[in-house]
Design a protein around this motif. Structure first.
Motif, PDB file in Angstrom:
ATOM      1  N   ALA A  61       0.865  -1.190   0.000  1.00 56.22           N
ATOM      2  CA  ALA A  61       0.000   0.000   0.000  1.00 56.22           C
ATOM      3  C   ALA A  61       0.894   1.230   0.000  1.00 56.22           C
ATOM      4  O   ALA A  61       2.088   1.147   0.286  1.00 56.22           O
ATOM      5  CB  ALA A  61      -0.914   0.005   1.218  1.00 56.22           C
ATOM      6  N   VAL A  62       0.310   2.363  -0.367  1.00 52.30           N
ATOM      7  CA  VAL A  62       1.034   3.638  -0.319  1.00 52.30           C
ATOM      8  C   VAL A  62       0.261   4.602   0.574  1.00 52.30           C
ATOM      9  O   VAL A  62      -0.968   4.669   0.526  1.00 52.30           O
ATOM     10  CB  VAL A  62       1.239   4.234  -1.723  1.00 52.30           C
ATOM     11  N   LEU A  63       1.005   5.319   1.426  1.00 58.65           N
ATOM     12  CA  LEU A  63       0.413   6.283   2.362  1.00 58.65           C
ATOM     13  C   LEU A  63       0.913   7.689   2.053  1.00 58.65           C
ATOM     14  O   LEU A  63       2.100   7.882   1.783  1.00 58.65           O
ATOM     15  CB  LEU A  63       0.824   5.943   3.803  1.00 58.65           C
ATOM     16  N   GLN A  64       0.001   8.628   2.104  1.00 59.95           N
ATOM     17  CA  GLN A  64       0.399  10.040   2.079  1.00 59.95           C
ATOM     18  C   GLN A  64       0.385  10.520   3.526  1.00 59.95           C
ATOM     19  O   GLN A  64      -0.612  10.337   4.233  1.00 59.95           O
ATOM     20  CB  GLN A  64      -0.574  10.889   1.258  1.00 59.95           C
TER      21      GLN A  64
ATOM     22  N   LYS B  86       9.790   2.358 -11.545  1.00 60.59           N
ATOM     23  CA  LYS B  86       9.752   1.052 -12.226  1.00 60.59           C
ATOM     24  C   LYS B  86       8.819   0.069 -11.520  1.00 60.59           C
ATOM     25  O   LYS B  86       8.642  -1.051 -11.977  1.00 60.59           O
ATOM     26  CB  LYS B  86      11.156   0.432 -12.250  1.00 60.59           C
ATOM     27  N   ARG B  87       8.262   0.470 -10.392  1.00 60.42           N
ATOM     28  CA  ARG B  87       7.558  -0.488  -9.537  1.00 60.42           C
ATOM     29  C   ARG B  87       6.038  -0.336  -9.605  1.00 60.42           C
ATOM     30  O   ARG B  87       5.479   0.693  -9.205  1.00 60.42           O
ATOM     31  CB  ARG B  87       8.039  -0.327  -8.093  1.00 60.42           C
ATOM     32  N   ASN B  88       5.389  -1.400 -10.077  1.00 58.85           N
ATOM     33  CA  ASN B  88       3.922  -1.366 -10.168  1.00 58.85           C
ATOM     34  C   ASN B  88       3.277  -1.218  -8.798  1.00 58.85           C
ATOM     35  O   ASN B  88       2.264  -0.540  -8.641  1.00 58.85           O
ATOM     36  CB  ASN B  88       3.401  -2.621 -10.872  1.00 58.85           C
ATOM     37  N   PHE B  89       3.897  -1.835  -7.759  1.00 62.38           N
ATOM     38  CA  PHE B  89       3.308  -1.805  -6.414  1.00 62.38           C
ATOM     39  C   PHE B  89       3.482  -0.451  -5.721  1.00 62.38           C
ATOM     40  O   PHE B  89       2.949  -0.235  -4.643  1.00 62.38           O
ATOM     41  CB  PHE B  89       3.874  -2.929  -5.535  1.00 62.38           C
ATOM     42  N   VAL B  90       4.224   0.452  -6.351  1.00 64.00           N
ATOM     43  CA  VAL B  90       4.331   1.828  -5.862  1.00 64.00           C
ATOM     44  C   VAL B  90       3.455   2.747  -6.713  1.00 64.00           C
ATOM     45  O   VAL B  90       2.660   3.531  -6.188  1.00 64.00           O
ATOM     46  CB  VAL B  90       5.793   2.332  -5.895  1.00 64.00           C
ATOM     47  N   LEU B  91       3.571   2.625  -8.019  1.00 65.81           N
ATOM     48  CA  LEU B  91       2.903   3.561  -8.926  1.00 65.81           C
ATOM     49  C   LEU B  91       1.375   3.471  -8.884  1.00 65.81           C
ATOM     50  O   LEU B  91       0.697   4.501  -8.833  1.00 65.81           O
ATOM     51  CB  LEU B  91       3.397   3.347 -10.358  1.00 65.81           C
ATOM     52  N   LEU B  92       0.834   2.261  -8.900  1.00 60.83           N
ATOM     53  CA  LEU B  92      -0.634   2.144  -8.918  1.00 60.83           C
ATOM     54  C   LEU B  92      -1.293   2.622  -7.624  1.00 60.83           C
ATOM     55  O   LEU B  92      -2.266   3.377  -7.676  1.00 60.83           O
ATOM     56  CB  LEU B  92      -1.062   0.718  -9.277  1.00 60.83           C
ATOM     57  N   PRO B  93      -0.768   2.215  -6.446  1.00 62.36           N
ATOM     58  CA  PRO B  93      -1.351   2.772  -5.206  1.00 62.36           C
ATOM     59  C   PRO B  93      -1.151   4.283  -5.080  1.00 62.36           C
ATOM     60  O   PRO B  93      -2.028   4.981  -4.569  1.00 62.36           O
ATOM     61  CB  PRO B  93      -0.583   2.046  -4.096  1.00 62.36           C
ATOM     62  N   LEU B  94      -0.006   4.771  -5.564  1.00 61.40           N
ATOM     63  CA  LEU B  94       0.256   6.213  -5.508  1.00 61.40           C
ATOM     64  C   LEU B  94      -0.731   6.966  -6.394  1.00 61.40           C
ATOM     65  O   LEU B  94      -1.266   8.012  -6.013  1.00 61.40           O
ATOM     66  CB  LEU B  94       1.699   6.492  -5.939  1.00 61.40           C
ATOM     67  N   TYR B  95      -1.002   6.413  -7.569  1.00 63.54           N
ATOM     68  CA  TYR B  95      -1.975   7.026  -8.487  1.00 63.54           C
ATOM     69  C   TYR B  95      -3.366   7.073  -7.858  1.00 63.54           C
ATOM     70  O   TYR B  95      -4.105   8.038  -8.027  1.00 63.54           O
ATOM     71  CB  TYR B  95      -2.019   6.229  -9.796  1.00 63.54           C
ATOM     72  N   GLU B  96      -3.684   6.029  -7.110  1.00 56.08           N
ATOM     73  CA  GLU B  96      -4.998   5.972  -6.447  1.00 56.08           C
ATOM     74  C   GLU B  96      -5.201   7.135  -5.486  1.00 56.08           C
ATOM     75  O   GLU B  96      -6.290   7.713  -5.420  1.00 56.08           O
ATOM     76  CB  GLU B  96      -5.122   4.644  -5.686  1.00 56.08           C
TER      77      GLU B  96
ATOM     78  N   ILE C 130       7.855  13.841 -14.773  1.00 57.98           N
ATOM     79  CA  ILE C 130       6.924  13.017 -15.535  1.00 57.98           C
ATOM     80  C   ILE C 130       5.719  12.705 -14.658  1.00 57.98           C
ATOM     81  O   ILE C 130       5.864  12.411 -13.469  1.00 57.98           O
ATOM     82  CB  ILE C 130       7.600  11.693 -15.993  1.00 57.98           C
ATOM     83  N   THR C 131       4.525  12.759 -15.240  1.00 54.81           N
ATOM     84  CA  THR C 131       3.315  12.505 -14.458  1.00 54.81           C
ATOM     85  C   THR C 131       3.207  11.028 -14.080  1.00 54.81           C
ATOM     86  O   THR C 131       3.763  10.152 -14.752  1.00 54.81           O
ATOM     87  CB  THR C 131       2.050  12.899 -15.245  1.00 54.81           C
ATOM     88  N   ILE C 132       2.475  10.779 -13.017  1.00 51.07           N
ATOM     89  CA  ILE C 132       2.274   9.418 -12.532  1.00 51.07           C
ATOM     90  C   ILE C 132       1.593   8.557 -13.595  1.00 51.07           C
ATOM     91  O   ILE C 132       1.920   7.381 -13.779  1.00 51.07           O
ATOM     92  CB  ILE C 132       1.461   9.429 -11.196  1.00 51.07           C
ATOM     93  N   LYS C 133       0.682   9.144 -14.356  1.00 47.12           N
ATOM     94  CA  LYS C 133      -0.035   8.405 -15.408  1.00 47.12           C
ATOM     95  C   LYS C 133       0.928   7.944 -16.497  1.00 47.12           C
ATOM     96  O   LYS C 133       0.866   6.802 -16.959  1.00 47.12           O
ATOM     97  CB  LYS C 133      -1.137   9.286 -16.001  1.00 47.12           C
TER      98      LYS C 133
ATOM     99  N   THR D 250      -0.507  -8.261 -13.573  1.00 44.18           N
ATOM    100  CA  THR D 250      -0.329  -9.172 -12.426  1.00 44.18           C
ATOM    101  C   THR D 250      -0.625  -8.539 -11.061  1.00 44.18           C
ATOM    102  O   THR D 250      -0.719  -9.249 -10.066  1.00 44.18           O
ATOM    103  CB  THR D 250       1.113  -9.727 -12.395  1.00 44.18           C
ATOM    104  N   ILE D 251      -0.791  -7.228 -11.003  1.00 43.24           N
ATOM    105  CA  ILE D 251      -1.100  -6.586  -9.721  1.00 43.24           C
ATOM    106  C   ILE D 251      -2.601  -6.648  -9.462  1.00 43.24           C
ATOM    107  O   ILE D 251      -3.419  -6.467 -10.376  1.00 43.24           O
ATOM    108  CB  ILE D 251      -0.573  -5.129  -9.675  1.00 43.24           C
TER     109      ILE D 251
END
Length: 199
Positions: free
Chosen positions: A94-97, A159-169, A181-184, A197-198
């Motif tokens: 998970a990613v926390l702000q 490069k990490r899907n488990f960082v980028l997708l939760p961060l985008y959320e 560069i934007t998160i998208k 696979t995530i």
């Protein structure tokens, strides 16, 4: 006449007391504002692939939340393959702000202390672990402290899907502080397998 004089003195005294109280209250407000202005926004990636992974994530959140660190937003939990060896247990991430008055080094120390409290044992790199807490971004600042092994933003985060997708959320407008560069765009540059696979 004396009574009038006493009443006048009492009135002036009350005015002075109220004025002093007002100044003190204003001072308190100013102090709170200064403290609020000192607070920084940071993003943490948390993960676990040993034991009860979901409970481990909740424990991390509980340890993080205190007077000098507030959790502002939390992504949902994401399940990903262990990297680079997919045969090892899957991760929950998970990613926390957060908002914190801690500087980057103190925040790193806090994260390492929590890992230790939760029983993380540092073995070989990429070994399964009870918990993992990484600072992804600290207030959009570029930080390079080799002595403390602190490099921000996190050198591998893009490069990490488990960082980028939760961060985008939790922040669809986030932009890489160095690459600009934007998160998208970063997500779109991931390998299709990483996105598929995530869960």
């Amino acid at each position: 006449e004396k009574q009038k004089y006493k009443l006048l003195l009492q009135k002036e005294k009350n005015i002075l007391i109220k004025d002093k109280q007002k100044k003190q209250e204003t001072g308190i407000v100013i102090k709170l504002d200064i403290s609020e202005n000192r607070a920084k926004i940071a993003y943490l990636s948390v993960g676990s692939n040993l034991g009860n992974k979901k409970i481990n994530i909740e424990k991390i959140k509980n340890y993080l939340q205190n007077n000098d660190l507030n959790i502002v937003k939390i992504s949902k939990n994401y399940e990903t393959f262990s990297w680079p060896d997919k045969k090892k247990p899957k991760f929950i991430n998970a990613v926390l702000q957060i908002k914190t008055t801690l500087n980057a080094i103190s925040l790193l120390k806090r994260c390492l202390d929590i890992e230790k409290k939760l029983g993380r044992i540092r073995g070989k790199k990429n070994d399964p672990r009870i918990c993992d807490i990484d600072i992804i971004d600290y207030n959009g600042e570029k930080i390079e402290l080799k002595r403390k092994s602190l490099f921000l933003p996190h050198p591998e985060m893009h490069k990490r899907n488990f960082v980028l997708l939760p961060l985008y959320e939790i922040n669809k407008n986030w932009k890489h502080p160095i690459k600009k560069i934007t998160i998208k765009t970063l997500i779109n540059s991931l390998n299709i397998e990483d996105i598929r696979t995530i869960k």
